[in-house]
Design a protein around this motif. Structure first.
Motif, PDB file in Angstrom:
ATOM      1  N   LEU A  71       0.843  -1.180   0.000  1.00 25.91           N
ATOM      2  CA  LEU A  71       0.000   0.000   0.000  1.00 25.91           C
ATOM      3  C   LEU A  71       0.885   1.238   0.000  1.00 25.91           C
ATOM      4  CD1 LEU A  71      -2.780   1.419   0.329  1.00 25.91           C
ATOM      5  CD2 LEU A  71      -2.448   1.229   2.808  1.00 25.91           C
ATOM      6  N   LEU A  72       0.685   2.136  -0.987  1.00 27.61           N
ATOM      7  CA  LEU A  72       1.436   3.384  -1.071  1.00 27.61           C
ATOM      8  C   LEU A  72       0.492   4.536  -0.740  1.00 27.61           C
ATOM      9  CD1 LEU A  72       3.103   1.346  -2.842  1.00 27.61           C
ATOM     10  CD2 LEU A  72       3.816   3.326  -4.213  1.00 27.61           C
ATOM     11  N   PHE A  73       0.886   5.353   0.227  1.00 30.49           N
ATOM     12  CA  PHE A  73       0.109   6.532   0.598  1.00 30.49           C
ATOM     13  C   PHE A  73       0.866   7.753   0.072  1.00 30.49           C
ATOM     14  CE2 PHE A  73      -2.107   9.711   2.826  1.00 30.49           C
ATOM     15  CZ  PHE A  73      -3.290   9.152   3.323  1.00 30.49           C
ATOM     16  N   ILE A  74       0.230   8.533  -0.786  1.00 30.44           N
ATOM     17  CA  ILE A  74       0.893   9.625  -1.504  1.00 30.44           C
ATOM     18  C   ILE A  74       0.235  10.955  -1.138  1.00 30.44           C
ATOM     19  CG2 ILE A  74       1.512  10.529  -3.787  1.00 30.44           C
ATOM     20  CD1 ILE A  74       1.061   7.624  -4.840  1.00 30.44           C
ATOM     21  N   ASP A  75       1.056  11.924  -0.727  1.00 27.74           N
ATOM     22  CA  ASP A  75       0.553  13.256  -0.400  1.00 27.74           C
ATOM     23  C   ASP A  75       1.418  14.275  -1.134  1.00 27.74           C
ATOM     24  OD1 ASP A  75      -1.212  14.851   1.736  1.00 27.74           O
ATOM     25  OD2 ASP A  75       0.747  15.831   1.577  1.00 27.74           O
ATOM     26  N   LEU A  76       0.766  15.142  -1.923  1.00 28.84           N
ATOM     27  CA  LEU A  76       1.518  16.157  -2.654  1.00 28.84           C
ATOM     28  C   LEU A  76       2.098  17.174  -1.687  1.00 28.84           C
ATOM     29  CD1 LEU A  76      -0.803  16.830  -5.726  1.00 28.84           C
ATOM     30  CD2 LEU A  76       1.000  15.128  -5.455  1.00 28.84           C
ATOM     31  N   ASN A  77       3.314  17.591  -1.955  1.00 31.15           N
ATOM     32  CA  ASN A  77       3.998  18.539  -1.077  1.00 31.15           C
ATOM     33  C   ASN A  77       3.560  19.972  -1.362  1.00 31.15           C
ATOM     34  OD1 ASN A  77       5.546  16.504   0.167  1.00 31.15           O
ATOM     35  ND2 ASN A  77       6.983  16.521  -1.564  1.00 31.15           N
ATOM     36  N   ALA A 120       5.990  14.733  -4.245  1.00 35.89           N
ATOM     37  CA  ALA A 120       5.089  14.087  -3.299  1.00 35.89           C
ATOM     38  C   ALA A 120       5.882  13.339  -2.239  1.00 35.89           C
ATOM     39  CB  ALA A 120       4.165  13.115  -4.025  1.00 35.89           C
ATOM     40  N   SER A 121       5.268  13.192  -1.073  1.00 36.23           N
ATOM     41  CA  SER A 121       5.800  12.327  -0.022  1.00 36.23           C
ATOM     42  C   SER A 121       5.037  11.012  -0.094  1.00 36.23           C
ATOM     43  CB  SER A 121       5.607  12.974   1.345  1.00 36.23           C
ATOM     44  OG  SER A 121       6.303  14.211   1.417  1.00 36.23           O
ATOM     45  N   ILE A 122       5.780   9.915  -0.083  1.00 36.76           N
ATOM     46  CA  ILE A 122       5.150   8.598  -0.278  1.00 36.76           C
ATOM     47  C   ILE A 122       5.568   7.664   0.853  1.00 36.76           C
ATOM     48  CG2 ILE A 122       4.869   6.626  -1.833  1.00 36.76           C
ATOM     49  CD1 ILE A 122       5.635   8.457  -4.150  1.00 36.76           C
ATOM     50  N   GLY A 123       4.576   7.083   1.517  1.00 36.52           N
ATOM     51  CA  GLY A 123       4.838   6.076   2.538  1.00 36.52           C
ATOM     52  C   GLY A 123       4.356   4.718   2.052  1.00 36.52           C
ATOM     53  N   ILE A 124       5.078   3.653   2.439  1.00 32.47           N
ATOM     54  CA  ILE A 124       4.752   2.297   1.975  1.00 32.47           C
ATOM     55  C   ILE A 124       4.471   1.404   3.172  1.00 32.47           C
ATOM     56  CG2 ILE A 124       5.559   0.289   0.669  1.00 32.47           C
ATOM     57  CD1 ILE A 124       7.414   2.099  -0.878  1.00 32.47           C
ATOM     58  N   ALA A 125       3.426   0.583   3.043  1.00 31.73           N
ATOM     59  CA  ALA A 125       3.127  -0.459   4.038  1.00 31.73           C
ATOM     60  C   ALA A 125       2.951  -1.775   3.295  1.00 31.73           C
ATOM     61  CB  ALA A 125       1.864  -0.119   4.823  1.00 31.73           C
ATOM     62  N   HIS A 126       3.444  -2.852   3.914  1.00 35.50           N
ATOM     63  CA  HIS A 126       3.349  -4.180   3.305  1.00 35.50           C
ATOM     64  C   HIS A 126       2.473  -5.098   4.154  1.00 35.50           C
ATOM     65  CE1 HIS A 126       6.451  -3.657   0.181  1.00 35.50           C
ATOM     66  NE2 HIS A 126       7.098  -2.903   1.078  1.00 35.50           N
ATOM     67  N   TYR A 127       1.605  -5.825   3.461  1.00 31.18           N
ATOM     68  CA  TYR A 127       0.878  -6.918   4.125  1.00 31.18           C
ATOM     69  C   TYR A 127       1.642  -8.200   3.827  1.00 31.18           C
ATOM     70  CZ  TYR A 127      -2.415 -10.658   4.971  1.00 31.18           C
ATOM     71  OH  TYR A 127      -2.998 -11.815   5.425  1.00 31.18           O
ATOM     72  N   PRO A 128       1.927  -9.024   4.839  1.00 29.42           N
ATOM     73  CA  PRO A 128       1.466  -8.955   6.238  1.00 29.42           C
ATOM     74  C   PRO A 128       2.490  -8.325   7.189  1.00 29.42           C
ATOM     75  CG  PRO A 128       2.321 -11.129   5.785  1.00 29.42           C
ATOM     76  CD  PRO A 128       2.495 -10.352   4.523  1.00 29.42           C
ATOM     77  N   ASP A 129       3.599  -7.777   6.646  1.00 26.08           N
ATOM     78  CA  ASP A 129       4.684  -7.315   7.518  1.00 26.08           C
ATOM     79  C   ASP A 129       4.255  -6.182   8.441  1.00 26.08           C
ATOM     80  OD1 ASP A 129       5.979  -9.092   5.905  1.00 26.08           O
ATOM     81  OD2 ASP A 129       7.107  -7.603   4.769  1.00 26.08           O
ATOM     82  N   HIS A 130       3.456  -5.258   7.928  1.00 22.55           N
ATOM     83  CA  HIS A 130       3.138  -4.043   8.687  1.00 22.55           C
ATOM     84  C   HIS A 130       1.693  -3.981   9.161  1.00 22.55           C
ATOM     85  CE1 HIS A 130       6.562  -2.459   5.999  1.00 22.55           C
ATOM     86  NE2 HIS A 130       7.065  -2.848   7.171  1.00 22.55           N
ATOM     87  N   GLY A 131       0.990  -5.039   9.032  1.00 28.77           N
ATOM     88  CA  GLY A 131      -0.385  -5.059   9.511  1.00 28.77           C
ATOM     89  C   GLY A 131      -1.154  -6.229   8.942  1.00 28.77           C
ATOM     90  N   ALA A 132      -2.120  -6.714   9.725  1.00 26.16           N
ATOM     91  CA  ALA A 132      -2.926  -7.860   9.300  1.00 26.16           C
ATOM     92  C   ALA A 132      -4.274  -7.452   8.742  1.00 26.16           C
ATOM     93  CB  ALA A 132      -3.131  -8.825  10.470  1.00 26.16           C
ATOM     94  N   ASP A 133      -4.606  -6.155   8.832  1.00 23.09           N
ATOM     95  CA  ASP A 133      -5.892  -5.712   8.300  1.00 23.09           C
ATOM     96  C   ASP A 133      -5.738  -4.318   7.680  1.00 23.09           C
ATOM     97  OD1 ASP A 133      -5.938  -3.781  10.395  1.00 23.09           O
ATOM     98  OD2 ASP A 133      -6.980  -5.190  11.721  1.00 23.09           O
ATOM     99  N   MET A 134      -6.819  -3.821   7.140  1.00 22.46           N
ATOM    100  CA  MET A 134      -6.793  -2.558   6.410  1.00 22.46           C
ATOM    101  C   MET A 134      -6.429  -1.390   7.315  1.00 22.46           C
ATOM    102  SD  MET A 134      -9.780  -1.030   3.921  1.00 22.46           S
ATOM    103  CE  MET A 134     -11.028  -1.157   5.226  1.00 22.46           C
ATOM    104  N   THR A 135      -6.986  -1.340   8.509  1.00 24.22           N
ATOM    105  CA  THR A 135      -6.732  -0.227   9.420  1.00 24.22           C
ATOM    106  C   THR A 135      -5.261  -0.124   9.773  1.00 24.22           C
ATOM    107  OG1 THR A 135      -8.955  -0.431  10.338  1.00 24.22           O
ATOM    108  CG2 THR A 135      -7.337   0.785  11.643  1.00 24.22           C
ATOM    109  N   GLN A 136      -4.645  -1.261  10.077  1.00 22.58           N
ATOM    110  CA  GLN A 136      -3.230  -1.271  10.450  1.00 22.58           C
ATOM    111  C   GLN A 136      -2.342  -0.848   9.285  1.00 22.58           C
ATOM    112  OE1 GLN A 136      -2.613  -5.260  11.869  1.00 22.58           O
ATOM    113  NE2 GLN A 136      -3.611  -4.881  13.855  1.00 22.58           N
ATOM    114  N   LEU A 137      -2.666  -1.315   8.085  1.00 18.06           N
ATOM    115  CA  LEU A 137      -1.865  -0.957   6.919  1.00 18.06           C
ATOM    116  C   LEU A 137      -1.971   0.541   6.613  1.00 18.06           C
ATOM    117  CD1 LEU A 137      -2.444  -3.906   4.414  1.00 18.06           C
ATOM    118  CD2 LEU A 137      -0.365  -3.381   5.689  1.00 18.06           C
TER     119      LEU A 137
END
Length: 453
Positions: free
Chosen positions: A327-333, A416-433
């Motif tokens: 999951l990539l979360f992207i926010d324009l600077n 943009a600033s981009i954060g990455i989350a991986h399933y299952p490494d960083h969370g087991a459900d949508m909220t955690q990711l």
């Protein structure tokens, strides 16, 4: 005069609207009344001596022979229906009342032409089916396929197409095209036929008797085909949205007409086309409303609601298959500066360009969504290694670095600033990711360059 029938009897039968027929034990006509010519197209002297079964439509022959055997066994039948092929090749629906005369060794029958009532029943059934399909089909492709089936139940159809346009002056496009020989084999002629039908705003047939009325371009395209075609405009009270076009498979034989579409067939298709156009327009509206409920109006990307569904589905699929999701979360600077300095119109153009840039960096099966003013997310499924998401992140940075024309001669650069989350490494459900990706994005925010240059 047939010796089996007296002159007075024959003269009386000639007054009947229904046809009187007598068939011998070998299945040949030995007497027919005058009405037979109106119903079957053959003169009385032509029909006498002909084998009854040769005139029956091939699809109905087996059950017609079975009914004849039953009648000859002493079981009269007063409401037997079948189809005959007229002398001109057209189909006529017949209701028979028949009995066997043991003394005369003849089947004596009265034939009533019920073609008109059958056509009316078919039209009523078609209208009901079209109305039902408008409500019951899930989407436009399913509706087009159902329309194909309904029209195919009324008329012979080898090729069937729904050709639409989004506005009166727009180019026509195939919304649906089914052809036993492959859609490409008749696409050009189908479009030309629809264009001419729409130009005239009336039905159009391609047959030997209409060739002289066709415009040169359509005549040139139709001549090598030597096939019978028909097209009718799709009209609603608001607009003409396109046309139906179909081919029946009948061919011109040496320049003469074989049995193709008739004026009655054209009237029938024109009648149901209004209902079909209304059904298509209704389903188009439903489709647009459904799209609007799940997509961002500015960028046409999935909105937050659809994104949540896609992410939940991706996680569930990864759980079943023991796979990975990124999951990539992207926010324009500093995007607010764009609106403040250049206006919201420039900001909208920039957001649309960003949406296109991000979408160009992912696979078709991945999801790009807009979840806030200047916030985007990307769901990457079937991620074999974490490094893949990092490569996509870098591609997005490079794509966003390109200058964007926002109108009035202004060109902007963004980052943009981009954060990455991986399933299952960083969370087991949508909220955690989502929480992990959001935090990772903010961790890189202070390093971001200016939004506008």
């Amino acid at each position: 005069m047939n010796p089996l029938v007296s002159a007075p009897v024959a003269s009386f039968t000639d007054l009947l609207l229904d046809a009187v027929c007598m068939v011998d034990v070998n299945g040949r006509f030995v007497f027919v009344s005058a009405a037979c010519e109106r119903i079957f197209g053959y003169r009385q002297d032509e029909m006498v001596g002909m084998a009854m079964i040769d005139l029956v439509a091939p699809a109905d022959r087996e059950r017609t022979l079975a009914a004849a055997r039953s009648i000859m066994d002493g079981q009269p039948n007063s409401r037997f229906e079948n189809r005959y092929v007229r002398k001109d090749g057209s189909i006529v629906h017949i209701m028979w009342s028949a009995r066997w005369s043991e003394a005369d060794q003849l089947r004596i029958a009265v034939a009533r032409d019920i073609t008109a009532s059958k056509r009316a029943e078919a039209m009523q059934a078609a209208l009901y089916a079209i109305s039902e399909a408008a409500h019951a089909t899930e989407d436009l492709p399913a509706l087009y396929q159902r329309m194909h089936q309904i029209v195919g139940g009324l008329l012979p159809v080898q090729s069937f197409a729904v050709v639409l346009r989004d506005a009166p002056d727009d180019v026509l496009y195939f919304a649906y095209h089914a052809n036993a020989s492959g859609p490409e084999s008749d696409a050009r002629l189908a479009v030309l036929l629809c264009e001419e039908a729409l130009r005239r705003n009336m039905p159009l047939r391609v047959a030997p008797d209409t060739m002289s009325t066709l415009p040169p371009a359509l005549l040139v395209a139709a001549a090598p085909e030597q096939a019978c075609w028909m097209s009718v405009p799709l009209c609603t009270p608001q607009a003409t949205i396109g046309a139906l076009v179909l081919r029946d498979g009948a061919m011109f034989e040496g320049g003469a007409a074989c049995q193709g579409y008739t004026d009655q067939d054209q009237e029938l298709l024109l009648f149901v086309s209004t209902q079909i156009a209304t059904a298509i327009q209704r389903k188009q509206l439903e489709s647009r409303l459904h799209f609007m409920a799940q997509h961002d109006d500015l960028t046409r990307l999935p909105n937050r609601s659809l994104f949540h569904d896609r992410l939940a589905t991706a996680i569930a699929r990864a759980q079943r298959q023991q796979g990975r999701v990124a999951l990539l979360f992207i926010d324009l600077n500093k995007f607010k500066l764009v609106n403040d300095h250049y206006g919201h119109s420039a900001g909208d153009r920039l957001l649309q360009a960003v949406a296109r840039s991000i979408s160009s960096c992912v696979r078709e099966a991945d999801t790009v969504a807009r979840v806030g003013g200047d916030e985007f997310v990307v769901v990457l499924e079937h991620v074999a290694r974490p490094e893949f998401a990092a490569l996509v992140k870098e591609k997005i940075h490079q794509a966003l670095a390109a200058p964007v024309d926002v109108g009035d001669g202004r060109t902007l650069h963004t980052s943009a600033s981009i954060g990455i989350a991986h399933y299952p490494d960083h969370g087991a459900d949508m909220t955690q990711l989502l929480r992990y990706a959001d935090q990772a994005m903010y961790a890189t925010k202070h390093q971001a360059p200016d939004a506008v240059a």
